[in-house]
Design a protein around this motif. Structure first.
Motif, PDB file in Angstrom:
ATOM      1  N   TYR A   1     -14.167   2.285  -2.835  1.00 38.43           N
ATOM      2  CA  TYR A   1     -13.233   2.804  -3.953  1.00 38.43           C
ATOM      3  C   TYR A   1     -11.969   2.083  -4.086  1.00 38.43           C
ATOM      4  CZ  TYR A   1     -16.150   6.852  -2.438  1.00 38.43           C
ATOM      5  OH  TYR A   1     -17.013   7.658  -1.887  1.00 38.43           O
ATOM      6  N   ILE A   2     -11.399   2.129  -5.345  1.00 41.87           N
ATOM      7  CA  ILE A   2      -9.963   1.569  -5.649  1.00 41.87           C
ATOM      8  C   ILE A   2      -9.222   2.614  -6.358  1.00 41.87           C
ATOM      9  CG2 ILE A   2      -9.232  -0.115  -7.387  1.00 41.87           C
ATOM     10  CD1 ILE A   2     -11.669  -1.664  -7.205  1.00 41.87           C
ATOM     11  N   THR A   3      -7.957   2.633  -6.107  1.00 37.72           N
ATOM     12  CA  THR A   3      -7.044   3.526  -6.460  1.00 37.72           C
ATOM     13  C   THR A   3      -6.867   3.537  -8.004  1.00 37.72           C
ATOM     14  OG1 THR A   3      -5.050   2.349  -5.935  1.00 37.72           O
ATOM     15  CG2 THR A   3      -5.934   3.720  -4.009  1.00 37.72           C
ATOM     16  N   GLU A   4      -6.594   4.632  -8.638  1.00 40.97           N
ATOM     17  CA  GLU A   4      -6.180   4.747 -10.070  1.00 40.97           C
ATOM     18  C   GLU A   4      -4.773   3.962 -10.314  1.00 40.97           C
ATOM     19  OE1 GLU A   4      -7.083   8.342 -12.280  1.00 40.97           O
ATOM     20  OE2 GLU A   4      -8.336   8.942 -10.847  1.00 40.97           O
ATOM     21  N   TYR A   5      -3.873   4.004  -9.115  1.00 38.15           N
ATOM     22  CA  TYR A   5      -2.502   3.556  -9.378  1.00 38.15           C
ATOM     23  C   TYR A   5      -1.932   2.616  -8.352  1.00 38.15           C
ATOM     24  CZ  TYR A   5      -2.441   7.751 -12.602  1.00 38.15           C
ATOM     25  OH  TYR A   5      -2.781   8.619 -13.512  1.00 38.15           O
ATOM     26  N   THR A   6      -1.137   1.684  -8.600  1.00 36.52           N
ATOM     27  CA  THR A   6      -0.799   0.904  -7.601  1.00 36.52           C
ATOM     28  C   THR A   6       0.307   1.534  -6.540  1.00 36.52           C
ATOM     29  OG1 THR A   6       1.469   0.156  -8.880  1.00 36.52           O
ATOM     30  CG2 THR A   6      -0.616  -0.896  -9.681  1.00 36.52           C
ATOM     31  N   ASN A   7       0.765   0.504  -5.695  1.00 41.25           N
ATOM     32  CA  ASN A   7       1.764   0.960  -4.719  1.00 41.25           C
ATOM     33  C   ASN A   7       3.205   1.321  -5.316  1.00 41.25           C
ATOM     34  OD1 ASN A   7       1.910  -1.801  -5.128  1.00 41.25           O
ATOM     35  ND2 ASN A   7       3.601  -1.832  -3.393  1.00 41.25           N
TER      36      ASN A   7
ATOM     37  N   SER B   1     -14.993   6.713   6.297  1.00 42.68           N
ATOM     38  CA  SER B   1     -15.836   7.382   5.034  1.00 42.68           C
ATOM     39  C   SER B   1     -15.248   7.172   4.012  1.00 42.68           C
ATOM     40  CB  SER B   1     -15.766   8.964   5.415  1.00 42.68           C
ATOM     41  OG  SER B   1     -15.908   9.132   6.626  1.00 42.68           O
ATOM     42  N   LEU B   2     -14.068   7.188   3.384  1.00 45.58           N
ATOM     43  CA  LEU B   2     -13.564   6.648   2.395  1.00 45.58           C
ATOM     44  C   LEU B   2     -12.452   5.839   2.304  1.00 45.58           C
ATOM     45  CD1 LEU B   2     -12.905  10.805   1.386  1.00 45.58           C
ATOM     46  CD2 LEU B   2     -14.859   9.274   0.618  1.00 45.58           C
ATOM     47  N   GLY B   3     -12.974   4.674   2.009  1.00 50.25           N
ATOM     48  CA  GLY B   3     -12.186   3.395   2.127  1.00 50.25           C
ATOM     49  C   GLY B   3     -11.644   2.948   0.794  1.00 50.25           C
ATOM     50  N   PHE B   4     -10.234   2.904   0.449  1.00 48.68           N
ATOM     51  CA  PHE B   4      -9.735   2.662  -0.995  1.00 48.68           C
ATOM     52  C   PHE B   4      -8.986   1.502  -0.788  1.00 48.68           C
ATOM     53  CE2 PHE B   4     -10.205   7.153  -1.288  1.00 48.68           C
ATOM     54  CZ  PHE B   4     -10.415   7.413  -2.636  1.00 48.68           C
ATOM     55  N   ALA B   5      -9.337   0.477  -1.926  1.00 46.99           N
ATOM     56  CA  ALA B   5      -8.457  -0.698  -1.967  1.00 46.99           C
ATOM     57  C   ALA B   5      -7.445  -0.265  -2.957  1.00 46.99           C
ATOM     58  CB  ALA B   5      -9.354  -1.855  -2.609  1.00 46.99           C
ATOM     59  N   MET B   6      -6.192  -0.643  -2.954  1.00 41.59           N
ATOM     60  CA  MET B   6      -5.251  -0.471  -3.984  1.00 41.59           C
ATOM     61  C   MET B   6      -5.294  -0.955  -5.193  1.00 41.59           C
ATOM     62  SD  MET B   6      -3.393   1.703  -2.213  1.00 41.59           S
ATOM     63  CE  MET B   6      -2.033   2.029  -3.400  1.00 41.59           C
TER      64      MET B   6
ATOM     65  N   MET C   1     -10.340   8.505   6.233  1.00 38.95           N
ATOM     66  CA  MET C   1      -9.959   8.006   4.901  1.00 38.95           C
ATOM     67  C   MET C   1      -8.870   6.795   5.275  1.00 38.95           C
ATOM     68  SD  MET C   1      -8.155  10.349   1.910  1.00 38.95           S
ATOM     69  CE  MET C   1      -8.276   9.898   0.168  1.00 38.95           C
ATOM     70  N   ALA C   2      -8.892   5.793   4.242  1.00 33.27           N
ATOM     71  CA  ALA C   2      -7.985   4.719   4.608  1.00 33.27           C
ATOM     72  C   ALA C   2      -7.559   3.805   3.252  1.00 33.27           C
ATOM     73  CB  ALA C   2      -8.639   3.582   5.733  1.00 33.27           C
ATOM     74  N   PHE C   3      -6.460   3.347   3.250  1.00 33.93           N
ATOM     75  CA  PHE C   3      -5.907   2.327   2.196  1.00 33.93           C
ATOM     76  C   PHE C   3      -5.285   0.899   2.614  1.00 33.93           C
ATOM     77  CE2 PHE C   3      -5.373   7.123   1.054  1.00 33.93           C
ATOM     78  CZ  PHE C   3      -5.892   6.908  -0.149  1.00 33.93           C
ATOM     79  N   GLY C   4      -5.647   0.138   1.833  1.00 38.73           N
ATOM     80  CA  GLY C   4      -5.123  -1.168   1.926  1.00 38.73           C
ATOM     81  C   GLY C   4      -5.087  -2.166   0.809  1.00 38.73           C
ATOM     82  N   ASP C   5      -4.602  -3.255   1.041  1.00 40.27           N
ATOM     83  CA  ASP C   5      -4.178  -4.098  -0.017  1.00 40.27           C
ATOM     84  C   ASP C   5      -4.805  -5.444   0.087  1.00 40.27           C
ATOM     85  OD1 ASP C   5      -1.920  -4.706   1.308  1.00 40.27           O
ATOM     86  OD2 ASP C   5      -1.157  -5.640  -0.218  1.00 40.27           O
ATOM     87  N   ASP C   6      -5.088  -6.021   1.216  1.00 42.14           N
ATOM     88  CA  ASP C   6      -5.200  -7.483   1.455  1.00 42.14           C
ATOM     89  C   ASP C   6      -6.302  -7.713   2.531  1.00 42.14           C
ATOM     90  OD1 ASP C   6      -4.444 -10.110   1.528  1.00 42.14           O
ATOM     91  OD2 ASP C   6      -2.362  -9.554   1.155  1.00 42.14           O
ATOM     92  N   ILE C   7      -6.297  -9.066   2.720  1.00 40.02           N
ATOM     93  CA  ILE C   7      -7.583  -9.495   3.370  1.00 40.02           C
ATOM     94  C   ILE C   7      -7.654  -8.762   4.931  1.00 40.02           C
ATOM     95  CG2 ILE C   7      -8.582 -11.635   4.651  1.00 40.02           C
ATOM     96  CD1 ILE C   7      -7.822 -13.213   2.461  1.00 40.02           C
TER      97      ILE C   7
ATOM     98  N   THR D   1       0.945  -1.224  -0.040  1.00 41.26           N
ATOM     99  CA  THR D   1       0.050   0.057   0.027  1.00 41.26           C
ATOM    100  C   THR D   1       0.652   1.043   0.128  1.00 41.26           C
ATOM    101  OG1 THR D   1      -1.775  -1.234   1.191  1.00 41.26           O
ATOM    102  CG2 THR D   1      -1.827   1.096   1.235  1.00 41.26           C
ATOM    103  N   LEU D   2       1.543   1.566   1.289  1.00 40.42           N
ATOM    104  CA  LEU D   2       2.198   2.661   1.280  1.00 40.42           C
ATOM    105  C   LEU D   2       3.686   2.444   0.824  1.00 40.42           C
ATOM    106  CD1 LEU D   2       2.570   6.006   2.149  1.00 40.42           C
ATOM    107  CD2 LEU D   2       3.244   4.939   4.239  1.00 40.42           C
TER     108      LEU D   2
END
Length: 261
Positions: A241-247, A223-228, A207-213, A14-15
């Motif tokens: 939501y899903i990000t437009e770009y990868t990590n 409020s705004l949960g983004f899967a990578m 807001m939050a970002f993650g990539d796995d289970i 993610t980051l």
């Protein structure tokens, strides 16, 4: 969009990029958030000593949540929830019964390992005395420290399913990678600790970002949960939501920048 009060960010996948570092763009964006009064939380299944190192490389003001919520450093306050010894013994017995290939019992500054696989040793931190690694541990009595997370690895998913069945009533179980389990004290997960923080801080927009289970619960409570873009499919299917770009492409920074403009 109303002002975002806090951003909660997973690390691996993610980051962090594939070299396990925070890119200059991601770092600059998070510092800009801090300077605008937006609280930044790094939320990882990794040990607290690893999260500390990443946070300090960005800005000392970053809050730290480790072991999927079992240990957190919020400002000057530290919260820690270790696995009870009797439940740890239930897990240990199940590991032996089902012959799990690799296991790693993780304390605040220690790791008790089934083997000497360098991928899980944090040898660079052991070399400078930050942590102590006990290799090839084969008895429960050898584990003397409080344990906050146990990592299990086995390519036989049926064996891992048996662990879940044997321990799910006593422990919190999730996954942060294929063919693996993250196991913590019961009712410990990223989502619960983040929800508690949001309630106590009275954040309105998060807001939050993650990539796995292990990020499913995290994305569910903001409020705004983004899967990578590079996230596992089951997380993408559940995310708002899903990000437009990868990590690898500064996906976190690019989404945050949209709210800073």
């Amino acid at each position: 969009m109303s002002k975002v009060d806090a951003i909660f960010i997973d690390l691996d996948g993610t980051l962090l990029n594939s070299e396990k570092i925070v890119s200059i763009k991601n770092k600059q964006t998070l510092v800009q958030c801090l300077n605008k009064g937006i609280d930044i939380y790094l939320v990882s299944g990794r040990p607290i000593f690893f999260v500390d190192a990443i946070a300090d490389s960005i800005d000392y003001r970053c809050h730290r949540i480790a072991f999927n919520g079992a240990v957190s450093k919020i400002g000057n306050d530290i919260y820690a929830h270790s696995v009870e010894k009797d439940n740890l013994k239930i897990l240990w017995d199940a590991i032996q019964k089902y012959s799990i290939n690799k296991y790693y019992f993780k304390g605040i500054n220690s790791i008790y390992c089934s083997d000497d696989d360098s991928r899980f040793m944090y040898s660079e931190l052991e070399e400078i005395g930050k942590i102590k690694v006990y290799k090839t541990i084969h008895s429960f009595e050898s584990i003397s420290d409080d344990i906050y997370k146990v990592l299990l690895i086995d390519e036989d998913d049926k064996k891992l399913e048996k662990i879940i069945h044997a321990c799910q009533n006593h422990l919190s179980i999730t996954s942060s990678h294929i063919h693996s389990l993250d196991i913590m004290k019961n009712n410990i997960n990223k989502g619960d600790i983040v929800k508690k923080i949001c309630d106590e801080k009275q954040y309105k927009q998060t807001m939050a970002f993650g990539d796995d289970i292990n990020d499913i619960s995290l994305l569910n409570v903001v409020s705004l949960g983004f899967a990578m873009k590079n996230a596992v499919k089951c997380l993408q299917d559940k995310a708002k939501y899903i990000t437009e770009y990868t990590n690898e492409e500064d996906g976190v920074a690019r989404e945050i920048y949209k709210i800073l403009r």
